[in-house]
Write a protein that holds these residues in place. Sequence first.
Motif, PDB file in Angstrom:
ATOM      1  N   SER A   1       0.837  -1.206   0.000  1.00 31.26           N
ATOM      2  CA  SER A   1       0.000   0.000   0.000  1.00 31.26           C
ATOM      3  C   SER A   1       0.869   1.252   0.000  1.00 31.26           C
ATOM      4  O   SER A   1       0.593   2.220  -0.734  1.00 31.26           O
TER       5      SER A   1
ATOM      6  N   LEU B   1       1.283   4.127  -3.061  1.00 33.78           N
ATOM      7  CA  LEU B   1       1.152   5.562  -2.797  1.00 33.78           C
ATOM      8  C   LEU B   1       2.375   6.328  -3.299  1.00 33.78           C
ATOM      9  O   LEU B   1       2.259   7.406  -3.894  1.00 33.78           O
TER      10      LEU B   1
ATOM     11  N   ILE C   1      -0.912  11.445   1.848  1.00 36.70           N
ATOM     12  CA  ILE C   1      -1.440  10.205   2.436  1.00 36.70           C
ATOM     13  C   ILE C   1      -0.304   9.281   2.844  1.00 36.70           C
ATOM     14  O   ILE C   1      -0.356   8.632   3.892  1.00 36.70           O
ATOM     15  N   TYR C   2       0.782   9.249   2.023  1.00 33.99           N
ATOM     16  CA  TYR C   2       1.911   8.392   2.396  1.00 33.99           C
ATOM     17  C   TYR C   2       2.563   8.906   3.678  1.00 33.99           C
ATOM     18  O   TYR C   2       2.999   8.096   4.521  1.00 33.99           O
TER      19      TYR C   2
ATOM     20  N   ILE D   1       2.259   6.514  -7.142  1.00 38.38           N
ATOM     21  CA  ILE D   1       1.278   7.510  -7.594  1.00 38.38           C
ATOM     22  C   ILE D   1       1.828   8.922  -7.401  1.00 38.38           C
ATOM     23  O   ILE D   1       1.692   9.792  -8.273  1.00 38.38           O
ATOM     24  N   ALA D   2       2.497   9.153  -6.261  1.00 45.47           N
ATOM     25  CA  ALA D   2       3.064  10.479  -5.989  1.00 45.47           C
ATOM     26  C   ALA D   2       4.136  10.832  -7.024  1.00 45.47           C
ATOM     27  O   ALA D   2       4.131  11.938  -7.589  1.00 45.47           O
TER      28      ALA D   2
ATOM     29  N   ALA E   1      -1.296  11.880  -2.893  1.00 46.46           N
ATOM     30  CA  ALA E   1      -0.679  10.589  -2.577  1.00 46.46           C
ATOM     31  C   ALA E   1       0.511  10.779  -1.645  1.00 46.46           C
ATOM     32  O   ALA E   1       0.724   9.967  -0.723  1.00 46.46           O
TER      33      ALA E   1
ATOM     34  N   ALA F   1      -3.082  14.708  -7.860  1.00 45.31           N
ATOM     35  CA  ALA F   1      -3.068  13.307  -7.412  1.00 45.31           C
ATOM     36  C   ALA F   1      -1.724  12.965  -6.778  1.00 45.31           C
ATOM     37  O   ALA F   1      -1.667  12.260  -5.754  1.00 45.31           O
TER      38      ALA F   1
END
Length: 463
Positions: free
Chosen positions: A205, A209, A247-248, A212-213, A244, A240
Amino acid sequence: MNATPSHQALQPEFRLLVLLVSIGFFMQGLDTTIVNTAIPAMAANLAEDPLQMHSVVVAYVLSVAACIPLSGWLADRFGVRNTYFAAIIIFTLASLGCGLSSSLNQLLFYRVIQGIGGALLLPVGRLAMLKVIPRTQFLSAMSLMSLAGLMGPLIGPTLGGWMVEVATWHWIFLINIPMGLLGVLITFKAMPNVTEPGVKPFDFSGFILLVIAMVGLSLGIENFASPHQSLWWSMGLVLAGVLAAIIYAIHAHTHHNALFRSTLFSNKIYAIGIIGNFFARLGGNAMPFLLPLMLQVAFGFEPFITGLLMIPTVLGSLASKPIIRQIIQRFGYRQVLLVNTLLVGACIASFALTTADTPIWLRALHFFVFGMLNSLQFVSMNTLTLKDLPQQDASSGNSFLSMIMMVSMSIGVALAGTLVNVFSAYFGSEQIVTAFHSTLIFLGCINLITAAIFWQIPRHTQI
């Protein structure tokens, strides 16, 4: 005189392993630079705009960055030999695919695959040496291997320029095949398959992330000036990527098995070093892409001559290596990085003063000085970043630094390509020299941000 116990000469039984790792290091270093002088020829053959070809560089560097976090876990889980063997196979087959490509989309696909193989070559090879070669001989092994790493960037631009003149651009990729086959043949003889017991589950997960970042930020910036994508699409990609990354950051703080724990950044020196590395490399790492493009597209130089002109940059880098430690010891990290950051920025911006009529000797001297300053910058930043990390964080911290270095290169090249296109559209296609000069000034000014970051280094921070 006998070698001291801490610096013994490399024994014969380990030389084949060092040769094997050197092959991978050389191929990766060569492939990072050989493309730069061949881009205009590739664009002409593929019926593409050379100013839109930075994606060929970004695709490779970005996939290397994305897969660096995988390298250590794969080596521990499946063994260093199996992982390294797979990396060489992937890299070699992808090189064949690049060499046989007949469209830009095909080439980009194989460059991504090539980057996945390249991401594993150096970290896994270095890990194999660390696990197999005794500590008393490790310095000698690393010194020999580093020669291969220096040779790739040294000959890459010139070799790329020469090949597109005497053959076609396809051969800059096909040249990897014999080296890859040699590596395949000696992997099972030279490298034992060392594994680690009780490998922790991989943080998929967190990995997703991070990917995506990295992809969102790099491709978003790259597509800002693309005629094929809307501005909203580019802004969506950047958004996005930022989301990401945020969130990471939360994931790294709460997940016990995160790839890179947030506790890494409780070390102030490490945090400053990482952020400084990111901004400093945006300009410095874009130059090997931007300068050959300017020499050919704006000034009309031949590819081979362009490649020769890039050699002083590498020679300047080599010349600075023996004196870096003494400079840092004399002045300290804070003063060295503050002054040198501004000098690098000024040097990047000063390339805007050059024209097609600039004397060759002056251009070569300019590139040599830039190579020296850039090398001093990178070595100083890297040693500062890692110097105070506790042993338990050393591996994770080094991997994160390696990833940031490649991400910054990817974003730097994407930013440089986008800026040239934006300024070209603003000034008009007939003012292409002005577009390149404006891009160089903009990239040089980024180092003002970097200097502000390094201002936070505590005074009297020494080696």
